[in-house]
Design an enzyme around this catalytic site. Structure first.
Site, PDB file in Angstrom:
ATOM      1  N   ARG A   1       0.828  -1.219   0.000  1.00  8.90           N
ATOM      2  CA  ARG A   1       0.000   0.000   0.000  1.00  8.90           C
ATOM      3  C   ARG A   1       0.861   1.269   0.000  1.00  8.90           C
ATOM      4  O   ARG A   1       0.506   2.272   0.598  1.00  8.90           O
ATOM      5  CB  ARG A   1      -0.951   0.027   1.201  1.00  8.90           C
TER       6      ARG A   1
ATOM      7  N   SER B   1     -10.728  -0.650   3.027  1.00  6.72           N
ATOM      8  CA  SER B   1      -9.976  -0.755   4.293  1.00  6.72           C
ATOM      9  C   SER B   1      -9.547   0.645   4.729  1.00  6.72           C
ATOM     10  O   SER B   1      -8.911   1.359   3.955  1.00  6.72           O
ATOM     11  CB  SER B   1      -8.717  -1.596   4.112  1.00  6.72           C
TER      12      SER B   1
ATOM     13  N   GLU C   1      -4.884   3.862   5.945  1.00  3.56           N
ATOM     14  CA  GLU C   1      -4.569   3.630   4.537  1.00  3.56           C
ATOM     15  C   GLU C   1      -5.189   4.733   3.673  1.00  3.56           C
ATOM     16  O   GLU C   1      -4.651   5.152   2.660  1.00  3.56           O
ATOM     17  CB  GLU C   1      -5.121   2.257   4.119  1.00  3.56           C
TER      18      GLU C   1
HETATM   19  P1  FAD Z   1      -8.776   8.704  -5.416  1.00  9.67           P
HETATM   20  O1  FAD Z   1      -9.482   8.313  -4.166  1.00  9.67           O
HETATM   21  O2  FAD Z   1      -9.454   9.682  -6.313  1.00  9.67           O
HETATM   22  O3  FAD Z   1      -7.321   9.249  -5.042  1.00  9.67           O
HETATM   23  C1  FAD Z   1      -6.523   8.559  -4.110  1.00  9.67           C
HETATM   24  C2  FAD Z   1      -5.176   9.318  -3.993  1.00  9.67           C
HETATM   25  O4  FAD Z   1      -4.453   9.218  -5.209  1.00  9.67           O
HETATM   26  C3  FAD Z   1      -5.341  10.804  -3.739  1.00  9.67           C
HETATM   27  O5  FAD Z   1      -4.272  11.223  -2.921  1.00  9.67           O
HETATM   28  C4  FAD Z   1      -5.235  11.428  -5.130  1.00  9.67           C
HETATM   29  O6  FAD Z   1      -4.756  12.767  -5.113  1.00  9.67           O
HETATM   30  C5  FAD Z   1      -4.215  10.509  -5.784  1.00  9.67           C
HETATM   31  N1  FAD Z   1      -4.435  10.366  -7.233  1.00  9.67           N
HETATM   32  C6  FAD Z   1      -5.526   9.838  -7.852  1.00  9.67           C
HETATM   33  N2  FAD Z   1      -5.343   9.808  -9.179  1.00  9.67           N
HETATM   34  C7  FAD Z   1      -4.117  10.351  -9.412  1.00  9.67           C
HETATM   35  C8  FAD Z   1      -3.361  10.597 -10.599  1.00  9.67           C
HETATM   36  N3  FAD Z   1      -3.822  10.302 -11.812  1.00  9.67           N
HETATM   37  N4  FAD Z   1      -2.150  11.154 -10.462  1.00  9.67           N
HETATM   38  C9  FAD Z   1      -1.655  11.481  -9.238  1.00  9.67           C
HETATM   39  N5  FAD Z   1      -2.330  11.283  -8.087  1.00  9.67           N
HETATM   40  C10 FAD Z   1      -3.544  10.716  -8.173  1.00  9.67           C
HETATM   41  N6  FAD Z   1      -7.666  -0.703  -2.552  1.00  9.67           N
HETATM   42  C11 FAD Z   1      -6.854  -1.783  -2.678  1.00  9.67           C
HETATM   43  O7  FAD Z   1      -5.627  -1.633  -2.823  1.00  9.67           O
HETATM   44  N7  FAD Z   1      -7.346  -3.050  -2.622  1.00  9.67           N
HETATM   45  C12 FAD Z   1      -8.669  -3.299  -2.453  1.00  9.67           C
HETATM   46  O8  FAD Z   1      -9.076  -4.463  -2.420  1.00  9.67           O
HETATM   47  C13 FAD Z   1      -9.552  -2.181  -2.327  1.00  9.67           C
HETATM   48  N8  FAD Z   1     -10.869  -2.385  -2.131  1.00  9.67           N
HETATM   49  C14 FAD Z   1     -11.698  -1.314  -1.987  1.00  9.67           C
HETATM   50  C15 FAD Z   1     -13.064  -1.547  -1.794  1.00  9.67           C
HETATM   51  C16 FAD Z   1     -13.943  -0.485  -1.668  1.00  9.67           C
HETATM   52  C17 FAD Z   1     -15.422  -0.755  -1.454  1.00  9.67           C
HETATM   53  C18 FAD Z   1     -13.458   0.852  -1.745  1.00  9.67           C
HETATM   54  C19 FAD Z   1     -14.399   2.006  -1.656  1.00  9.67           C
HETATM   55  C20 FAD Z   1     -12.097   1.089  -1.927  1.00  9.67           C
HETATM   56  C21 FAD Z   1     -11.201   0.004  -2.039  1.00  9.67           C
HETATM   57  N9  FAD Z   1      -9.819   0.199  -2.219  1.00  9.67           N
HETATM   58  C22 FAD Z   1      -8.995  -0.886  -2.382  1.00  9.67           C
HETATM   59  C23 FAD Z   1      -9.255   1.572  -2.233  1.00  9.67           C
HETATM   60  C24 FAD Z   1      -9.354   2.267  -3.626  1.00  9.67           C
HETATM   61  O9  FAD Z   1     -10.251   1.597  -4.456  1.00  9.67           O
HETATM   62  C25 FAD Z   1      -7.981   2.332  -4.302  1.00  9.67           C
HETATM   63  O10 FAD Z   1      -7.060   2.994  -3.494  1.00  9.67           O
HETATM   64  C26 FAD Z   1      -8.064   3.034  -5.669  1.00  9.67           C
HETATM   65  O11 FAD Z   1      -6.866   2.872  -6.361  1.00  9.67           O
HETATM   66  C27 FAD Z   1      -8.370   4.533  -5.536  1.00  9.67           C
HETATM   67  O12 FAD Z   1      -8.629   5.037  -6.823  1.00  9.67           O
HETATM   68  P2  FAD Z   1      -9.338   6.422  -7.044  1.00  9.67           P
HETATM   69  O13 FAD Z   1      -9.266   6.729  -8.502  1.00  9.67           O
HETATM   70  O14 FAD Z   1     -10.699   6.402  -6.460  1.00  9.67           O
HETATM   71  O15 FAD Z   1      -8.379   7.391  -6.223  1.00  9.67           O
HETATM   72  N1  EPU Z   2     -10.975 -10.444  10.214  1.00  9.03           N
HETATM   73  C1  EPU Z   2     -11.604 -10.485  11.422  1.00  9.03           C
HETATM   74  N2  EPU Z   2     -12.617  -9.588  11.662  1.00  9.03           N
HETATM   75  C2  EPU Z   2     -13.000  -8.671  10.742  1.00  9.03           C
HETATM   76  C3  EPU Z   2     -12.332  -8.616   9.504  1.00  9.03           C
HETATM   77  C4  EPU Z   2     -11.320  -9.516   9.258  1.00  9.03           C
HETATM   78  O1  EPU Z   2     -11.289 -11.310  12.277  1.00  9.03           O
HETATM   79  O2  EPU Z   2     -13.924  -7.919  11.033  1.00  9.03           O
HETATM   80  C5  EPU Z   2      -9.898 -11.423   9.949  1.00  9.03           C
HETATM   81  C6  EPU Z   2     -10.449 -12.735   9.391  1.00  9.03           C
HETATM   82  O3  EPU Z   2      -9.758 -13.787  10.006  1.00  9.03           O
HETATM   83  C7  EPU Z   2     -10.053 -12.702   7.938  1.00  9.03           C
HETATM   84  C8  EPU Z   2      -8.781 -11.841   7.960  1.00  9.03           C
HETATM   85  O4  EPU Z   2      -9.010 -10.906   9.006  1.00  9.03           O
HETATM   86  O5  EPU Z   2      -9.803 -13.974   7.445  1.00  9.03           O
HETATM   87  C9  EPU Z   2      -8.494 -11.120   6.661  1.00  9.03           C
HETATM   88  O6  EPU Z   2      -9.675 -10.444   6.231  1.00  9.03           O
HETATM   89  P1  EPU Z   2      -9.938 -10.164   4.662  1.00  9.03           P
HETATM   90  O7  EPU Z   2      -9.688 -11.402   3.881  1.00  9.03           O
HETATM   91  O8  EPU Z   2     -11.274  -9.521   4.528  1.00  9.03           O
HETATM   92  O9  EPU Z   2      -8.801  -9.193   4.256  1.00  9.03           O
HETATM   93  P2  EPU Z   2      -8.158  -7.900   4.954  1.00  9.03           P
HETATM   94  O10 EPU Z   2      -6.796  -8.254   5.390  1.00  9.03           O
HETATM   95  O11 EPU Z   2      -9.081  -7.350   5.972  1.00  9.03           O
HETATM   96  C10 EPU Z   2      -7.015  -7.018   2.803  1.00  9.03           C
HETATM   97  C11 EPU Z   2      -6.924  -5.721   2.085  1.00  9.03           C
HETATM   98  C12 EPU Z   2      -8.151  -5.506   1.216  1.00  9.03           C
HETATM   99  C13 EPU Z   2      -8.225  -6.637   0.198  1.00  9.03           C
HETATM  100  C14 EPU Z   2      -8.338  -7.962   0.958  1.00  9.03           C
HETATM  101  C15 EPU Z   2      -8.316  -9.160   0.035  1.00  9.03           C
HETATM  102  C16 EPU Z   2      -5.551  -4.251   3.410  1.00  9.03           C
HETATM  103  C17 EPU Z   2      -5.496  -3.061   4.292  1.00  9.03           C
HETATM  104  N3  EPU Z   2      -6.767  -4.632   3.003  1.00  9.03           N
HETATM  105  O12 EPU Z   2      -8.108  -6.910   3.717  1.00  9.03           O
HETATM  106  O13 EPU Z   2      -7.997  -4.276   0.522  1.00  9.03           O
HETATM  107  O14 EPU Z   2      -9.342  -6.494  -0.653  1.00  9.03           O
HETATM  108  O15 EPU Z   2      -7.214  -8.086   1.864  1.00  9.03           O
HETATM  109  O16 EPU Z   2      -7.025  -9.301  -0.476  1.00  9.03           O
HETATM  110  O17 EPU Z   2      -4.509  -4.805   3.097  1.00  9.03           O
HETATM  111  C18 EPU Z   2      -8.449  -1.930   0.619  1.00  9.03           C
HETATM  112  O18 EPU Z   2      -7.220  -1.762   0.566  1.00  9.03           O
HETATM  113  O19 EPU Z   2      -9.259  -0.985   0.651  1.00  9.03           O
HETATM  114  C19 EPU Z   2      -8.976  -3.295   0.640  1.00  9.03           C
HETATM  115  C20 EPU Z   2     -10.278  -3.576   0.730  1.00  9.03           C
END
Ligand code: FAD
Ligand code: EPU
Length: 338
Positions: free
Chosen positions: A164, A238, A334
């Site tokens: 991240r 997250s 994050e």
């Molecule tokens: P924004 O929120 O618009 O911007 C994020 C940051 O990047 C800001 O600081 C912005 O200034 C900068 N930025 C954006 N675009 C540019 C650009 N073109 N050039 C320079 N700077 C820029 N993330 C994960 O890693 N894994 C996940 O599984 C995951 N699951 C998610 C699930 C949900 C339901 C949600 C809501 C979010 C999740 N995220 C996850 C976080 C998010 O989706 C990612 O961080 C995504 O890459 C953000 O993209 P955005 O275009 O919305 O960025």
């Molecule tokens: N868990 C709990 N309680 C909770 C949530 C999770 O006990 O309320 C434990 C469970 O044991 C579960 C483990 O945590 O098995 C891991 O949970 P999960 O698989 O949902 O993944 P995570 O570690 O919580 C990370 C990323 C996610 C990504 C998933 C799948 C980070 C900060 N988050 O979540 O990314 O989608 O793994 O790879 O690394 C994001 O960055 O926004 C994001 C959603």
């Protein structure tokens, strides 16, 4: 260029926080971007590049200029024996790019299905899910250097990707606008299904022959089962990173909590699920006003309707303090706080 003044950012962030931006515009070409960035208007002030707004928390009105990225286009730029090199403009929706790859049999991003946001933000925090990170498929990116007024190309090494993390969140924060990213995608898929519930989900789907389509579908189903739909409940995924601690610290906790959700990342380090830590502290399902902690996945903080960014931020602060006093671990946010 259409510059709007004092507009609500509520439709432009997935937390659905209602703050006002002093100035707002979209850009659809690098020329338009240059024009806005270097406008002589002294009122422009601080600039914020916005993609899908899915990783930001606005805690107050934005007294500057929001530049929303609308650069579009996906093209196959070259191929060799092993890879397709696919260049996507930064304003493309990430999941649409994933679907484009799946439809064309470009393998490598299927595990990153359904992550909200844009292509341009994908390198910012090195998005990751289900055992794959963007660094695994990254080839190069192009970005506009705001102070030097020129385009620059960044290779994999230049980006300094980590969990991240990238150079764009640290040393080069707010200095570059990413305009396109080129990914290196496999001609012959290497399926990654060891992580979490992927295999279980594929069995449920009665998949007999693996494919990138099937993996993508399985991941979409798993994600939908625990992550709230941002159209219904505001969130940014997250809220915190999963902390990496010493083996010693992990062992101390493990002696007391044998069900701790953690795994080794090296000989001496363990990654602990922050969601587990937060749940142990009793926050899962907590709600104060419209700010809350998701009942299905405690790592996700939510806005049930009219929470302010400050209320969500204050809740995150309380969670950090309680995890620190119970486990001696300081959670790191994050989400980008603005
Ligand atoms: P924004 O929120 O618009 O911007 C994020 C940051 O990047 C800001 O600081 C912005 O200034 C900068 N930025 C954006 N675009 C540019 C650009 N073109 N050039 C320079 N700077 C820029 N993330 C994960 O890693 N894994 C996940 O599984 C995951 N699951 C998610 C699930 C949900 C339901 C949600 C809501 C979010 C999740 N995220 C996850 C976080 C998010 O989706 C990612 O961080 C995504 O890459 C953000 O993209 P955005 O275009 O919305 O960025
Ligand atoms: N868990 C709990 N309680 C909770 C949530 C999770 O006990 O309320 C434990 C469970 O044991 C579960 C483990 O945590 O098995 C891991 O949970 P999960 O698989 O949902 O993944 P995570 O570690 O919580 C990370 C990323 C996610 C990504 C998933 C799948 C980070 C900060 N988050 O979540 O990314 O989608 O793994 O790879 O690394 C994001 O960055 O926004 C994001 C959603």
């Amino acid at each position: 260029m259409n510059i709007q003044q004092n507009i609500s950012l509520k439709p432009f962030n997935t937390f659905n926080i209602d703050v006002v931006a002093k100035k707002f515009t979209t850009f659809s070409s690098v020329n338009e971007l240059e024009e806005v960035v270097h406008s002589n208007d002294p009122g422009i002030g601080k600039k914020l590049i916005l993609g899908g707004g899915s990783n930001v928390l606005f805690t107050k009105n934005f007294e500057g200029f929001v530049l929303k990225n609308n650069l579009k286009g996906i093209e196959l730029v070259k191929e060799d024996e092993t890879f397709y090199y696919v260049k996507a403009a930064a304003g493309e929706i990430w999941h649409n790019f994933v679907l484009h790859c799946i439809n064309n049999n470009y393998a490598g991003v299927e595990n990153l299905s359904l992550i909200p946001g844009t292509v341009g933000a994908s390198p910012i925090q090195n998005i990751g899910a289900y055992g794959v990170e963007i660094k695994d498929v990254f080839y190069e990116l192009e970005a506009y250097n705001i102070s030097d007024k020129c385009m620059q190309t960044f290779s994999l090494n230049d980006c300094e990707f980590g969990y991240r993390e990238s150079i764009f969140k640290k040393k080069y924060k707010d200095q570059f606008v990413i305009t396109s990213v080129t990914y290196k995608l496999l001609k012959k898929p290497q399926y990654a299904i060891a992580y979490g519930a992927i295999e279980k989900e594929l069995n449920k789907m009665q998949v007999t022959e693996l494919s990138i389509q099937a993996i993508s579908e399985a991941i979409c189903t798993i994600r939908a089962s625990k992550l709230p739909d941002t159209k219904l409940i505001g969130n940014a995924g997250s809220f915190f990173k999963n902390p990496v601690v010493s083996k010693f610290r992990w062992h101390v906790i493990w002696e007391q909590y044998r069900d701790i959700a953690a795994y080794p990342v090296s000989d001496m380090l363990y990654k602990i699920a922050a969601g587990w830590l937060i749940e142990q502290c009793g926050w899962k399902g907590y709600r104060k006003g419209d700010a809350g902690c998701n009942p299905l996945q405690a790592l996700v903080l939510v806005n049930y309707g009219n929470a302010t960014g400050k209320e969500i931020f204050d809740l995150s602060e309380e969670i950090i303090q309680s995890v620190k006093s119970k486990f001696g671990i300081e959670l790191e946010r994050e989400v980008n706080i603005i």
